[in-house]
Design an enzyme around this catalytic site. Structure first.
Site, PDB file in Angstrom:
ATOM      1  N   SER A 107       0.104  37.914  45.476  1.00 42.67           N
ATOM      2  CA  SER A 107      -0.506  38.583  46.629  1.00 42.67           C
ATOM      3  C   SER A 107       0.319  39.806  47.025  1.00 42.67           C
ATOM      4  O   SER A 107       1.448  39.985  46.565  1.00 42.67           O
ATOM      5  CB  SER A 107      -0.562  37.613  47.807  1.00 42.67           C
ATOM      6  N   LYS A 108      -0.299  40.599  47.902  1.00 44.11           N
ATOM      7  CA  LYS A 108       0.404  41.783  48.392  1.00 44.11           C
ATOM      8  C   LYS A 108       1.707  41.374  49.086  1.00 44.11           C
ATOM      9  O   LYS A 108       2.712  42.057  49.010  1.00 44.11           O
ATOM     10  CB  LYS A 108      -0.520  42.533  49.354  1.00 44.11           C
ATOM     11  N   ARG A 109       1.625  40.215  49.753  1.00 42.78           N
ATOM     12  CA  ARG A 109       2.822  39.737  50.458  1.00 42.78           C
ATOM     13  C   ARG A 109       3.988  39.489  49.484  1.00 42.78           C
ATOM     14  O   ARG A 109       5.131  39.764  49.785  1.00 42.78           O
ATOM     15  CB  ARG A 109       2.504  38.462  51.246  1.00 42.78           C
TER      16      ARG A 109
END
Ligand code: GLU
Length: 509
Positions: free
Chosen positions: A263-265
């Site tokens: 994910s972007k996280r």
């Protein structure tokens, strides 16, 4: 099927920047089309008005341009099966939804959101989950429970309604996937999905199936997250009596550490991009990094992505796009997810950087030099790049590896001075200056031989002399082979740097 009939599509929804998982899906479709002499289509699935994000479609188009993925048909290339944007194809979807109602495979449902919420909470109170399925549809407000007249009257009145698919009761649904093989489910576990919404727009499922059929898609190659939708899609094809395309659901790209989708996280947490290009959120203004802006070479990025889920069957890793297209087969796509490895991505970039043409890199470095107040000739820049690029992973790192070729050291790295500028250094360097002054050819091998012979004859420490000299010439203990540096700088500049350094550092007591 002849090869010419291979038609695949990438069908993104413009809901934000394109995750690298999506780029990889497009890449595999592209390679599959190329390998089989087929066509790749870019279709924009923008029927969900709530999730529409301005700029996202252009972002997708720009990303593929950078990546070198070309589409044969679609929103950019045009073609015989357009329009290629679903919001411009509304009529097809309504017409097909009505066809399904007529053939008894779909029905109008008039339940309001409030009514459905009420049923849902009644179920929850009894610790049961509500699904709009074969049992429930018999109790709810729809064209199956109402008479034809009642239905017609509600439609005429303009009562808000949706069209739902009538999932067959207790039927075996058989799905074949090129990667996963055969999967079976019983239709009773499925719910009567909405095909057509009250806002006059189709849902993803209906629009996707209708378009894949009308656009003569032969193979649907898409992410694993769509696997749960496959039973419904298969049933829809059957209801329309259409031939099904072949399906291949690609495994996920996983986090570098632990399980789960990248994910972007994860990117923010571990310091790498998950999008091809930088993206600025139009609502919040927040900026997400991109591979392009981080200095990745597009081919390196593509090569890395290709091997994240596919393998050539041996240990080769470097492939051009043409080589990938030559070798790619769905059979060699793995079943399980692949962990994204940021250091491997950097490794790929390094491999492409060292192969990159020095003149091309010089074009990138000249503006950086200029912004540092240094005007350099392109020829000299290319020559120097050839010597140092082995030490860089990104073009932007090259400047730090070669700035000293163009700028006389202004300061001397304090740590290095402490460690390497010894009591004898001052006298030794003065002596060495005379030796160098008397050398005529400053060719690397020649200088090296003369200097090393002198060190040996004098019985000085090789490391001590060489480090002190590097300090005077470079200002720090970095850079390629010292005699290569001196050869490029030339005698005048070398001696000037030695003088300047000797003045600054003086004799260490
Ligand atoms: N619009 C879907 C997406 O955004 C396409 C899924 C499919 O390829 O069927 O991923």
């Amino acid at each position: 099927m002849s090869n010419n009939d291979v038609r695949v599509r990438f069908a993104p929804s413009p809901t934000g920047p394109l995750h690298i998982g999506g780029v990889r899906t497009a890449l595999y479709n592209y390679l599959f089309a190329k390998k089989n002499g087929g066509k790749l289509i870019l279709r924009i699935e923008d029927t969900d008005q709530n999730r529409f994000v301005p700029g996202a479609e252009q972002y997708i188009i720009d990303s593929f341009k950078w990546c070198g993925i070309e589409f044969d048909e679609g929103v950019t290339a045009g073609g015989d099966y357009g329009p290629y944007k679903q919001s411009e194809r509304k009529n097809y979807y309504r017409e097909h939804a009505i066809k399904l109602i007529k053939s008894g495979h779909a029905y109008y449902a008039f339940d309001t959101p409030e009514e459905l919420n009420k049923v849902r909470s009644d179920y929850e109170a009894e610790k049961r989950t509500f699904i709009y399925n074969a049992d429930e549809r018999k109790r709810l407000k729809n064209s199956l429970t109402l008479t034809d007249e009642e239905t017609k009257a509600l439609l005429l009145k303009g009562d808000p309604h949706v069209i739902r698919f009538k999932i067959p009761e207790n039927e075996k649904v058989i799905m074949d996937d090129l990667i996963r093989g055969r999967v079976e489910v019983n239709s009773s576990v499925l719910d009567d999905k909405i095909l057509f919404k009250s806002d006059g727009m189709p849902t993803y499922h209906l629009a996707n199936i209708v378009d894949d059929h009308l656009m003569k898609i032969s193979h649907v190659i898409r992410g694993e997250e769509w696997l749960p939708s496959l039973p419904l899609h298969v049933l829809l094809y059957d209801a329309f009596k259409w031939e099904k395309p072949k399906f291949a659901h690609l495994p996920l790209i996983l986090k570098p550490d632990g399980n789960g989708k990248l994910s972007k996280r994860d990117g923010d947490r571990l310091g790498f991009p998950v999008f091809p290009l930088q993206w600025t959120d139009p609502k919040t203004g927040s900026v997400s990094s991109g591979f392009r802006e981080d200095g990745y070479i597009a081919q390196a990025f593509m090569n890395m992505l290709a091997l994240l889920g596919w393998n050539p069957g041996d240990d080769r890793e470097i492939f051009s796009m043409d080589e990938l297209a030559e070798e790619f087969t769905i059979e060699r796509v793995g079943k399980s997810g692949s962990k994204f490895d940021p250091s491997k991505a950097i490794w790929f970039n390094h491999q492409y950087l060292i192969k990159e043409n020095n003149n091309k890199l010089a074009d990138m470095l000249l503006p950086i030099a200029e912004s540092n107040g240094v005007l350099v000739e392109k020829d000299k820049m290319s020559k120097v790049i050839g010597i140092v690029k082995e030490r860089a992973n990104f073009a932007k790192d090259i400047w730090n590896q070669l700035d000293f070729f163009f700028v006389r050291p202004q300061e001397f790295d304090a740590k290095a001075v402490k460690k390497r500028w010894k009591h004898d250094s001052y006298d030794q360097m003065n002596e060495l200056k005379d030796i160098l002054y008397n050398i005529n050819s400053f060719k690397s091998e020649h200088t090296e031989e003369v200097v090393k012979t002198w060190i040996e004859n004098k019985e000085y420490g090789m490391g001590m002399v060489m480090n002190a000299l590097r300090l005077l010439i470079v200002g720090a203990l970095k850079g390629p082979h010292l005699f290569d540096i001196i050869a490029i700088l030339g005698k005048d500049e070398t001696l000037k740097r030695m003088d300047q350094g000797l003045n600054k550092l003086g004799r260490k007591e």
